[in-house]
Motif scaffolding. Structure first.
Motif, PDB file in Angstrom:
ATOM      1  N   ALA A 143      33.403  41.794  39.815  1.00 30.58           N
ATOM      2  CA  ALA A 143      32.877  41.768  38.446  1.00 30.58           C
ATOM      3  C   ALA A 143      31.377  41.995  38.393  1.00 30.58           C
ATOM      4  N   PHE A 144      30.675  41.767  39.512  1.00 36.29           N
ATOM      5  CA  PHE A 144      29.226  41.947  39.546  1.00 36.29           C
ATOM      6  C   PHE A 144      28.827  43.145  40.423  1.00 36.29           C
ATOM      7  N   SER A 145      29.772  43.973  40.810  1.00 34.87           N
ATOM      8  CA  SER A 145      29.484  45.082  41.720  1.00 34.87           C
ATOM      9  C   SER A 145      28.862  46.257  40.979  1.00 34.87           C
ATOM     10  N   VAL A 146      28.388  47.228  41.760  1.00 42.84           N
ATOM     11  CA  VAL A 146      27.842  48.459  41.188  1.00 42.84           C
ATOM     12  C   VAL A 146      28.942  49.158  40.403  1.00 42.84           C
ATOM     13  N   GLY A 147      28.608  49.589  39.204  1.00 47.28           N
ATOM     14  CA  GLY A 147      29.573  50.241  38.342  1.00 47.28           C
ATOM     15  C   GLY A 147      30.238  49.318  37.359  1.00 47.28           C
ATOM     16  N   SER A 148      30.047  47.992  37.543  1.00 47.13           N
ATOM     17  CA  SER A 148      30.621  47.048  36.589  1.00 47.13           C
ATOM     18  C   SER A 148      29.811  47.066  35.298  1.00 47.13           C
ATOM     19  N   THR A 149      30.388  46.535  34.231  1.00 51.15           N
ATOM     20  CA  THR A 149      29.709  46.498  32.933  1.00 51.15           C
ATOM     21  C   THR A 149      29.419  45.061  32.538  1.00 51.15           C
ATOM     22  N   ALA A 150      28.393  44.867  31.711  1.00 51.81           N
ATOM     23  CA  ALA A 150      28.011  43.545  31.220  1.00 51.81           C
ATOM     24  C   ALA A 150      27.833  43.626  29.709  1.00 51.81           C
ATOM     25  N   THR A 151      28.639  42.866  28.983  1.00 50.57           N
ATOM     26  CA  THR A 151      28.600  42.908  27.525  1.00 50.57           C
ATOM     27  C   THR A 151      28.222  41.547  26.962  1.00 50.57           C
ATOM     28  N   PRO A 152      27.073  41.444  26.244  1.00 55.83           N
ATOM     29  CA  PRO A 152      26.711  40.152  25.631  1.00 55.83           C
ATOM     30  C   PRO A 152      27.665  39.798  24.491  1.00 55.83           C
ATOM     31  N   ILE A 153      28.012  38.514  24.370  1.00 59.65           N
ATOM     32  CA  ILE A 153      28.906  38.041  23.313  1.00 59.65           C
ATOM     33  C   ILE A 153      28.329  36.750  22.735  1.00 59.65           C
ATOM     34  N   ARG A 154      28.271  36.665  21.412  1.00 57.44           N
ATOM     35  CA  ARG A 154      27.904  35.418  20.751  1.00 57.44           C
ATOM     36  C   ARG A 154      29.203  34.697  20.390  1.00 57.44           C
ATOM     37  N   LEU A 155      29.488  33.593  21.092  1.00 63.12           N
ATOM     38  CA  LEU A 155      30.725  32.855  20.864  1.00 63.12           C
ATOM     39  C   LEU A 155      30.618  31.909  19.683  1.00 63.12           C
ATOM     40  N   ALA A 156      29.469  31.284  19.546  1.00 61.55           N
ATOM     41  CA  ALA A 156      29.210  30.334  18.465  1.00 61.55           C
ATOM     42  C   ALA A 156      27.703  30.123  18.416  1.00 61.55           C
ATOM     43  N   HIS A 157      27.253  29.310  17.465  1.00 61.33           N
ATOM     44  CA  HIS A 157      25.823  29.037  17.375  1.00 61.33           C
ATOM     45  C   HIS A 157      25.316  28.439  18.672  1.00 61.33           C
ATOM     46  N   ARG A 158      24.328  29.056  19.278  1.00 62.22           N
ATOM     47  CA  ARG A 158      23.703  28.638  20.529  1.00 62.22           C
ATOM     48  C   ARG A 158      24.658  28.708  21.721  1.00 62.22           C
ATOM     49  N   LEU A 159      25.852  29.261  21.528  1.00 57.65           N
ATOM     50  CA  LEU A 159      26.800  29.408  22.627  1.00 57.65           C
ATOM     51  C   LEU A 159      26.954  30.902  22.926  1.00 57.65           C
ATOM     52  N   ASP A 160      26.310  31.347  23.981  1.00 53.94           N
ATOM     53  CA  ASP A 160      26.255  32.767  24.317  1.00 53.94           C
ATOM     54  C   ASP A 160      26.991  33.036  25.616  1.00 53.94           C
ATOM     55  N   ALA A 161      27.479  34.274  25.758  1.00 56.47           N
ATOM     56  CA  ALA A 161      28.231  34.639  26.949  1.00 56.47           C
ATOM     57  C   ALA A 161      27.911  36.057  27.368  1.00 56.47           C
ATOM     58  N   LEU A 162      28.207  36.331  28.620  1.00 57.13           N
ATOM     59  CA  LEU A 162      28.104  37.670  29.175  1.00 57.13           C
ATOM     60  C   LEU A 162      29.439  37.971  29.834  1.00 57.13           C
ATOM     61  N   LEU A 163      30.120  39.031  29.350  1.00 57.15           N
ATOM     62  CA  LEU A 163      31.406  39.418  29.912  1.00 57.15           C
ATOM     63  C   LEU A 163      31.194  40.489  30.967  1.00 57.15           C
ATOM     64  N   ARG A 164      31.473  40.144  32.229  1.00 56.34           N
ATOM     65  CA  ARG A 164      31.342  41.086  33.331  1.00 56.34           C
ATOM     66  C   ARG A 164      32.725  41.649  33.658  1.00 56.34           C
ATOM     67  N   VAL A 165      32.815  42.992  33.736  1.00 58.83           N
ATOM     68  CA  VAL A 165      34.086  43.659  34.027  1.00 58.83           C
ATOM     69  C   VAL A 165      33.864  44.647  35.163  1.00 58.83           C
TER      70      VAL A 165
END
Length: 628
Positions: free
Chosen positions: A531-553
């Motif tokens: 999920a963190f290798s070269v060529g993977s993608t990282a998409t920021p996501i706002r889950l809730a107020h002050r609750l943030d995420a990064l989706l690694r694929v």
């Protein structure tokens, strides 16, 4: 090996959770392995004090009640609680056994001798109980009462013995009866390691006045520089220079400790020593002495616990501990039952070492580890129960540096045990039995001083799953030591006992449902690496107020990791399946951090603590996840 999933229950004595301040020896120690476990394995904090374990509210936990509750699977009303109930109801002052003894003493003009630990540490005794007893015996007309004080320095801060002796003198003045006759440190009077020479010194002091003469009880403390624990046996003498308060023919003795294990060696010695003096002997609570000593307050039942359930399911267990904690993984965890069951083996670790644990904080830990490793490699052993004593035993000395060293030794021991467990296909459940070393300073400013006593803090519970073992995260928050036995039985593959009120913190499942979040014992390096290798993608996501995420694929889309951080000051929740959608043949797995789960309609919701984080992933059912 049986068809159950074998494991190791590892009790880290005195392993509490507290602020990482200057008095926290656990936080100050280098513990890379424990740190990694707590970051990457299912972890929670459980209550180990007060009402969570059957003690009075706000009372610090201790090893005896800790192991009893761990084994019972439910809070056990402790002896101190039962004594307090008698006091609150007025039943102690009117107790028929106490009344009969006191009436005889009053009629025959004989003396009563009160013997016990003189502090309010609430581990072995409470000096407040002495006040109640003095009023009770005064009410029955006893005119001669002698107090034999055992100074503390372990359950309470060192250097406080003088203040407690003064308090006892105030109680005696208030009740109108009672006088201090002797003073001795608990190192002599409360030895439980079989050092009968120490016990004899304390016993001869109490019975015959053999000891250093002092005009006043306070002089015994003032003349000693070894700390409250090792106050030399000191006999108070009268104007004629002779010791007062000797145990005479027809007198009576009342032991005032409510906890048995450390007073019983002295109690047995005294009963035997004064056997020809026609002395009646009673105790405040029930003791496990060889001698028949009738108690004023009995015990709560502790049956139906872990030992009975293991026996009922035909599971073999091995118990391992150093002498200092051997009774805790045998007698106490079995519900104060000394029976050695057919499928139960007890391994007592003994070795040479100084009485002063500050000189050797490793104690005999290497021998403990060796015994645990040898037994976890046996196919006929389903459960190994072991106690690592160092953090607590060294912590009681109040020596911060030595306790930091003891904690580091414990970390290395846990690493060796977990390595052996992984090789033999076992899970490991680590838990503290009470707090201690996380708080080694008390007071403020100039009054700040070392502290070697217990705390009311929660203790960590960490599960290290076996390889390829899927573990469902508990659908609950919180927990207590009463949940440990149900967790152990559940992980073994058995149902908790009918008498257990605790609930499993985690449960093992070979075929987790795709909607559940599991922690897998096999390595998760591949999942995170992809999920963190070269060529993977990282998409920021706002889950809730002050609750943030990064989706690694990963580049091929087969590996996904959702990295969630709560930047707020309040707990925040999210539904993982909405961001890691279900695909056939996959499941959600816990990867890193900490979360609690709860049901939300037909979905699983994760709660992240303020400023906390959690990583979750989705992998195929044949893939590994979890521990990094």
């Amino acid at each position: 090996m049986s068809t159950v999933s074998p494991g190791i229950l590892l009790v880290l004595d005195g392993w509490g959770e507290g602020p990482a301040d200057e008095g926290n020896a656990i936080a100050a120690a280098k513990t890379p392995f424990l740190d990694r476990l707590r970051s990457n394995c299912p972890t929670t904090l459980v209550g180990a004090s007060g009402q969570d374990v059957g003690l009075l509210p706000g009372t610090v936990g201790n090893s005896e009640i800790g192991h009893m509750v761990i084994g019972a699977g439910r809070p056990v009303p402790y002896d101190s609680v039962l004594v307090q109930e008698q006091i609150d109801s007025g039943g102690l002052r009117t107790h028929p056994l106490l009344a009969d003894v006191c009436v005889r003493l009053a009629e025959q003009n004989k003396a009563l001798h009160l013997i016990g630990l003189c502090s309010d540490g609430m581990i072995h005794a409470n000096v407040e109980h002495l006040r109640e007893l003095l009023f009770a015996v005064a009410g029955h007309g006893v005119r001669e009462v002698w107090l034999h004080a055992i100074t503390d320095g372990r359950d309470v801060a060192d250097g406080t013995a003088g203040a407690f002796l003064h308090r006892v003198e105030e109680y005696a003045a208030e009740a109108g009866v009672g006088r201090l006759a002797s003073v001795v440190g608990r190192g002599y009077a409360l030895d439980k390691a079989g050092n009968l020479a120490l016990t004899k010194e304390a016993g001869l002091l109490v019975a015959d006045g053999v000891g250093r003469p002092v005009r006043h009880a306070q002089d015994a403390v003032d003349q000693d520089d070894k700390g409250d624990e090792w106050v030399a046996p000191s006999a108070v003498v009268g104007d004629d220079g002779q010791p007062v308060g000797l145990i005479g023919p027809g007198d009576a003795v009342l032991f005032t400790n409510f906890r048995s294990d450390r007073i019983q060696q002295l109690a047995d010695f005294l009963v035997e020593h004064v056997a020809d003096r026609d002395v009646a002997t009673i105790s405040l609570a029930q003791y496990d002495t060889r001698a028949a000593i009738e108690p004023l307050v009995g015990r709560a039942p502790t049956g139906g616990g872990l030992a009975e359930e293991l026996e009922r399911h035909g599971l073999r267990s091995v118990r391992v501990a150093e002498t200092e904690k051997f009774e805790h993984v045998t007698y106490y965890i079995n519900g104060r039952d000394s029976t050695v069951r057919a499928a139960e083996e007890h391994v007592r670790i003994t070795g040479e070492g100084p009485v002063d644990y500050r000189q050797r904080p490793s104690m005999n830990l290497g021998l403990v580890v060796r015994a645990v490793v040898e037994n976890c490699q046996r196919e006929d052993v389903d459960l190994v129960v072991a106690n690592l004593a160092n953090i607590d035993v060294v912590g009681h000395t109040g020596d911060f540096k030595a306790t930091v060293s003891a904690t580091a030794h414990t970390d290395r021991a846990v690493e060796q045990i977990c390595a052996a467990a992984a090789d033999s296909g076992r899970w490991v459940l680590l838990v503290g039995d009470h707090g201690n070393a996380e708080r080694m300073l008390i007071g403020d400013g100039d009054a700040r001083r070392p502290y070697g006593g217990h705390t009311t803090n929660p203790v960590p519970a960490v599960l290290v799953p076996a390889k390829e073992q899927a573990v469902v995260l508990a659908d609950r928050t919180g927990g207590t030591l009463a949940d440990i036995a149900p967790t152990v039985l559940t992980l073994l593959g058995c149902a908790p006992g009918a008498d257990m009120s605790g609930q499993a913190l985690w449960r093992s499942t070979g075929h987790p449902d795709a909607a559940q979040i599991v922690h897998c014992g096999s390595t998760g390096i591949g999942l995170v690496g992809a999920a963190f290798s070269v060529g993977s993608t990282a998409t920021p996501i706002r889950l809730a107020h002050r609750l943030d995420a990064l989706l690694r694929v990963s580049e091929d889309g087969a590996s996904e990791v959702l990295c969630v951080h709560n930047g707020g000051d309040e707990p925040a929740a999210f539904v993982p399946a909405r961001h890691l959608p279900d695909r056939p043949g996959t499941r959600l797995v816990f990867v890193h951090g900490e979360t609690t789960t709860r049901a939300r309609d037909e979905e699983i919701e994760c709660v992240v603590a303020p400023h906390g984080h959690v990583w979750l992933g989705r992998v195929g059912n044949a893939s590994g996840g979890g521990q990094i």
